[in-house]
Motif scaffolding. Structure first.
Motif, PDB file in Angstrom:
ATOM      1  N   ALA A 191       1.227  -1.094  -0.213  1.00 48.95           N
ATOM      2  CA  ALA A 191       0.126   0.227  -0.111  1.00 48.95           C
ATOM      3  C   ALA A 191       0.879   0.764  -0.232  1.00 48.95           C
ATOM      4  O   ALA A 191       0.334   2.672  -0.712  1.00 48.95           O
ATOM      5  N   LEU A 192       2.055   1.112   0.163  1.00 46.89           N
ATOM      6  CA  LEU A 192       3.174   2.253   0.173  1.00 46.89           C
ATOM      7  C   LEU A 192       2.764   2.578  -1.153  1.00 46.89           C
ATOM      8  O   LEU A 192       3.309   4.028  -1.180  1.00 46.89           O
ATOM      9  N   GLY A 193       2.894   2.147  -2.257  1.00 46.68           N
ATOM     10  CA  GLY A 193       2.877   2.694  -3.135  1.00 46.68           C
ATOM     11  C   GLY A 193       4.029   3.321  -4.015  1.00 46.68           C
ATOM     12  O   GLY A 193       4.906   4.397  -4.336  1.00 46.68           O
ATOM     13  N   LEU A 194       5.570   2.351  -3.147  1.00 46.62           N
ATOM     14  CA  LEU A 194       6.613   3.363  -3.313  1.00 46.62           C
ATOM     15  C   LEU A 194       7.480   3.449  -4.412  1.00 46.62           C
ATOM     16  O   LEU A 194       7.855   1.470  -5.126  1.00 46.62           O
ATOM     17  N   ARG A 195       7.989   4.472  -5.318  1.00 51.98           N
ATOM     18  CA  ARG A 195       9.248   3.388  -6.398  1.00 51.98           C
ATOM     19  C   ARG A 195      10.410   4.224  -6.153  1.00 51.98           C
ATOM     20  O   ARG A 195      10.049   5.753  -6.233  1.00 51.98           O
ATOM     21  N   ALA A 196      11.058   3.540  -6.314  1.00 49.37           N
ATOM     22  CA  ALA A 196      12.140   4.701  -6.244  1.00 49.37           C
ATOM     23  C   ALA A 196      13.865   3.936  -6.269  1.00 49.37           C
ATOM     24  O   ALA A 196      14.226   3.498  -5.953  1.00 49.37           O
ATOM     25  N   PRO A 197      13.305   3.412  -8.192  1.00 54.35           N
ATOM     26  CA  PRO A 197      14.580   2.644  -8.388  1.00 54.35           C
ATOM     27  C   PRO A 197      16.053   3.043  -8.290  1.00 54.35           C
ATOM     28  O   PRO A 197      17.288   2.010  -8.422  1.00 54.35           O
ATOM     29  N   ASP A 198      16.286   4.618  -8.433  1.00 55.74           N
ATOM     30  CA  ASP A 198      17.351   4.771  -7.660  1.00 55.74           C
ATOM     31  C   ASP A 198      18.001   5.053  -6.439  1.00 55.74           C
ATOM     32  O   ASP A 198      19.080   5.063  -6.155  1.00 55.74           O
ATOM     33  N   ALA A 199      17.210   4.351  -5.484  1.00 57.37           N
ATOM     34  CA  ALA A 199      17.802   4.622  -4.322  1.00 57.37           C
ATOM     35  C   ALA A 199      18.417   3.082  -3.920  1.00 57.37           C
ATOM     36  O   ALA A 199      18.244   1.826  -4.067  1.00 57.37           O
ATOM     37  N   LEU A 200      19.095   2.884  -2.403  1.00 61.32           N
ATOM     38  CA  LEU A 200      19.421   1.864  -1.880  1.00 61.32           C
ATOM     39  C   LEU A 200      18.201   2.256  -0.024  1.00 61.32           C
ATOM     40  O   LEU A 200      17.726   2.998   0.504  1.00 61.32           O
ATOM     41  N   ILE A 201      17.768   0.415  -1.659  1.00 64.07           N
ATOM     42  CA  ILE A 201      16.301   0.163  -0.074  1.00 64.07           C
ATOM     43  C   ILE A 201      17.387  -0.800   0.693  1.00 64.07           C
ATOM     44  O   ILE A 201      17.824  -1.896   0.145  1.00 64.07           O
ATOM     45  N   LEU A 202      16.825  -0.586   2.406  1.00 65.39           N
ATOM     46  CA  LEU A 202      17.722  -1.224   2.949  1.00 65.39           C
ATOM     47  C   LEU A 202      15.853  -1.441   4.023  1.00 65.39           C
ATOM     48  O   LEU A 202      15.464  -1.078   4.632  1.00 65.39           O
ATOM     49  N   SER A 203      15.979  -3.098   3.597  1.00 61.47           N
ATOM     50  CA  SER A 203      14.588  -3.405   4.663  1.00 61.47           C
ATOM     51  C   SER A 203      14.590  -4.042   6.095  1.00 61.47           C
ATOM     52  O   SER A 203      15.671  -5.126   6.137  1.00 61.47           O
TER      53      SER A 203
ATOM     54  N   ARG B 139      10.492  -5.465  -5.898  1.00 60.27           N
ATOM     55  CA  ARG B 139       9.054  -5.955  -6.927  1.00 60.27           C
ATOM     56  C   ARG B 139       8.096  -4.950  -6.455  1.00 60.27           C
ATOM     57  O   ARG B 139       7.427  -3.559  -6.949  1.00 60.27           O
ATOM     58  N   LEU B 140       8.826  -4.392  -5.358  1.00 60.56           N
ATOM     59  CA  LEU B 140       7.835  -2.787  -4.596  1.00 60.56           C
ATOM     60  C   LEU B 140       7.968  -1.145  -4.615  1.00 60.56           C
ATOM     61  O   LEU B 140       7.330  -0.860  -4.565  1.00 60.56           O
ATOM     62  N   THR B 141       9.291  -1.648  -4.723  1.00 60.01           N
ATOM     63  CA  THR B 141      10.306   0.057  -4.705  1.00 60.01           C
ATOM     64  C   THR B 141      10.456  -0.113  -6.797  1.00 60.01           C
ATOM     65  O   THR B 141      10.800   1.458  -6.619  1.00 60.01           O
ATOM     66  N   GLY B 142      10.947  -0.715  -7.210  1.00 59.39           N
ATOM     67  CA  GLY B 142      11.448  -1.149  -8.099  1.00 59.39           C
ATOM     68  C   GLY B 142      13.213  -0.799  -8.297  1.00 59.39           C
ATOM     69  O   GLY B 142      13.472  -0.435  -8.899  1.00 59.39           O
ATOM     70  N   ALA B 143      13.481  -0.676  -7.126  1.00 58.08           N
ATOM     71  CA  ALA B 143      15.351  -0.594  -6.954  1.00 58.08           C
ATOM     72  C   ALA B 143      15.850  -2.105  -6.927  1.00 58.08           C
ATOM     73  O   ALA B 143      15.160  -3.009  -6.661  1.00 58.08           O
ATOM     74  N   ALA B 144      16.797  -2.479  -7.285  1.00 60.48           N
ATOM     75  CA  ALA B 144      17.401  -3.150  -7.687  1.00 60.48           C
ATOM     76  C   ALA B 144      19.150  -3.436  -7.111  1.00 60.48           C
ATOM     77  O   ALA B 144      19.574  -4.193  -6.275  1.00 60.48           O
ATOM     78  N   ARG B 145      18.879  -1.881  -6.162  1.00 53.94           N
ATOM     79  CA  ARG B 145      19.903  -2.364  -4.745  1.00 53.94           C
ATOM     80  C   ARG B 145      19.004  -2.195  -3.591  1.00 53.94           C
ATOM     81  O   ARG B 145      19.086  -1.025  -3.019  1.00 53.94           O
ATOM     82  N   VAL B 146      19.034  -3.518  -3.051  1.00 59.23           N
ATOM     83  CA  VAL B 146      17.825  -3.400  -2.250  1.00 59.23           C
ATOM     84  C   VAL B 146      18.628  -4.928  -1.229  1.00 59.23           C
ATOM     85  O   VAL B 146      19.856  -5.543  -1.447  1.00 59.23           O
TER      86      VAL B 146
END
Length: 263
Positions: free
Chosen positions: A77-89, A101-108
């Motif tokens: 539900a966040l609707g988060l698109r951040a393909p260029d960001a570093l995602i730390l979950s 899939r949820l963020t569009g980021a490759a650097r996860v």
């Protein structure tokens, strides 16, 4: 860290991690943008310097690093698109593929931590997607290391087991303490004294296990080799199904973590 760090979520775990960062000086409050449903400032020192928003998309547009700390069911539900960001979950169950899939980021990077982070005592293992750079790994190690201890793992499947083992503080440790308190009461100890005694036992044991060189198994064997009163009890435990019972409980918790993956 001079660039902005976005943090989505501010529950018990989120507040603990933010406190660890600020208390340790790892992240300055003015470098933080926090997104939550209420738009309320976290209950933290120097909180007024933190930027707060209710819009994850606005946060994503301003941050190079984004930390996800929401329940897995809430992530889509966040609707988060951040393909260029570093995602730390630090979400339970959400896999590296889920994060992309949820963020569009490759650097996860997927990690697990615990509310013990507020005291700098969490254990936070992590795994990284192939696209994560050395700089990304160093950043994750620095952010998670501010919460306590951290290790990079090669096998992502292990994170579900760490969700069960080290995530639920005090969790399974409290269950063993509960059993010892119940025994003390059963043999006649007043409940308040039993509770105080076992709390102190686990506090001292934790410090000794954290600081001493011997492993847990070596501590146990050393007490058995000493052949004192404790040896009789430990040998009784070794003859019991304790190890099997603990393994089954941890496996059940890990399987539940896998079932919690975001849709």
């Amino acid at each position: 860290m001079r660039d902005r760090i976005g943090f989505i979520g501010s529950g018990m775990l989120g507040s603990a991690i933010l406190r660890a960062w600020i208390d340790s000086g790892t992240v300055a409050p003015e470098a933080l943008i926090v997104a939550n449903r209420s738009g309320a400032l976290p209950d933290l020192p120097q909180a007024r310097a933190i930027t707060v928003t209710t819009d994850p998309a606005s946060l994503a547009a301003r941050c190079d690093t984004i930390v996800l700390c929401v329940p897995p069911a809430a992530a889509p539900a966040l609707g988060l698109r951040a393909p260029d960001a570093l995602i730390l979950s630090v979400m339970a169950a959400a896999t590296l593929d889920d994060l992309t899939r949820l963020t569009g980021a490759a650097r996860v990077i997927r990690a697990m931590s615990s509310p013990a982070a507020a005291h700098g005592m969490a254990y936070s293992p992590f795994v990284a997607a192939p696209a994560a750079t050395r700089s990304d790994l160093a950043r994750a190690q620095r952010l998670l290391g501010a919460c306590g201890q951290s290790d990079q793992l090669a096998d992502e499947a292990l994170l579900d087991h760490f969700t069960a083992m080290t995530g639920p503080v005090p969790g399974f440790v409290a269950a063993f303490a509960e059993a010892m308190v119940a025994h003390a009461v059963r043999v006649g100890t007043p409940p308040e004294i039993a509770d105080r005694a076992i709390r102190q036992l686990f506090l001292s044991a934790g410090h000794m296990l954290a600081g001493d060189a011997p492993t847990a198994a070596e501590h146990v064997q050393g007490m058995i080799d000493y052949a004192g009163t404790t040896a009789a009890g430990l040998e009784s435990l070794r003859r019991s199904t304790l190890h099997q019972d603990v393994s089954e409980a941890l496996t059940a918790a890990a399987e539940q973590a896998r079932r919690m993956r975001p849709a």
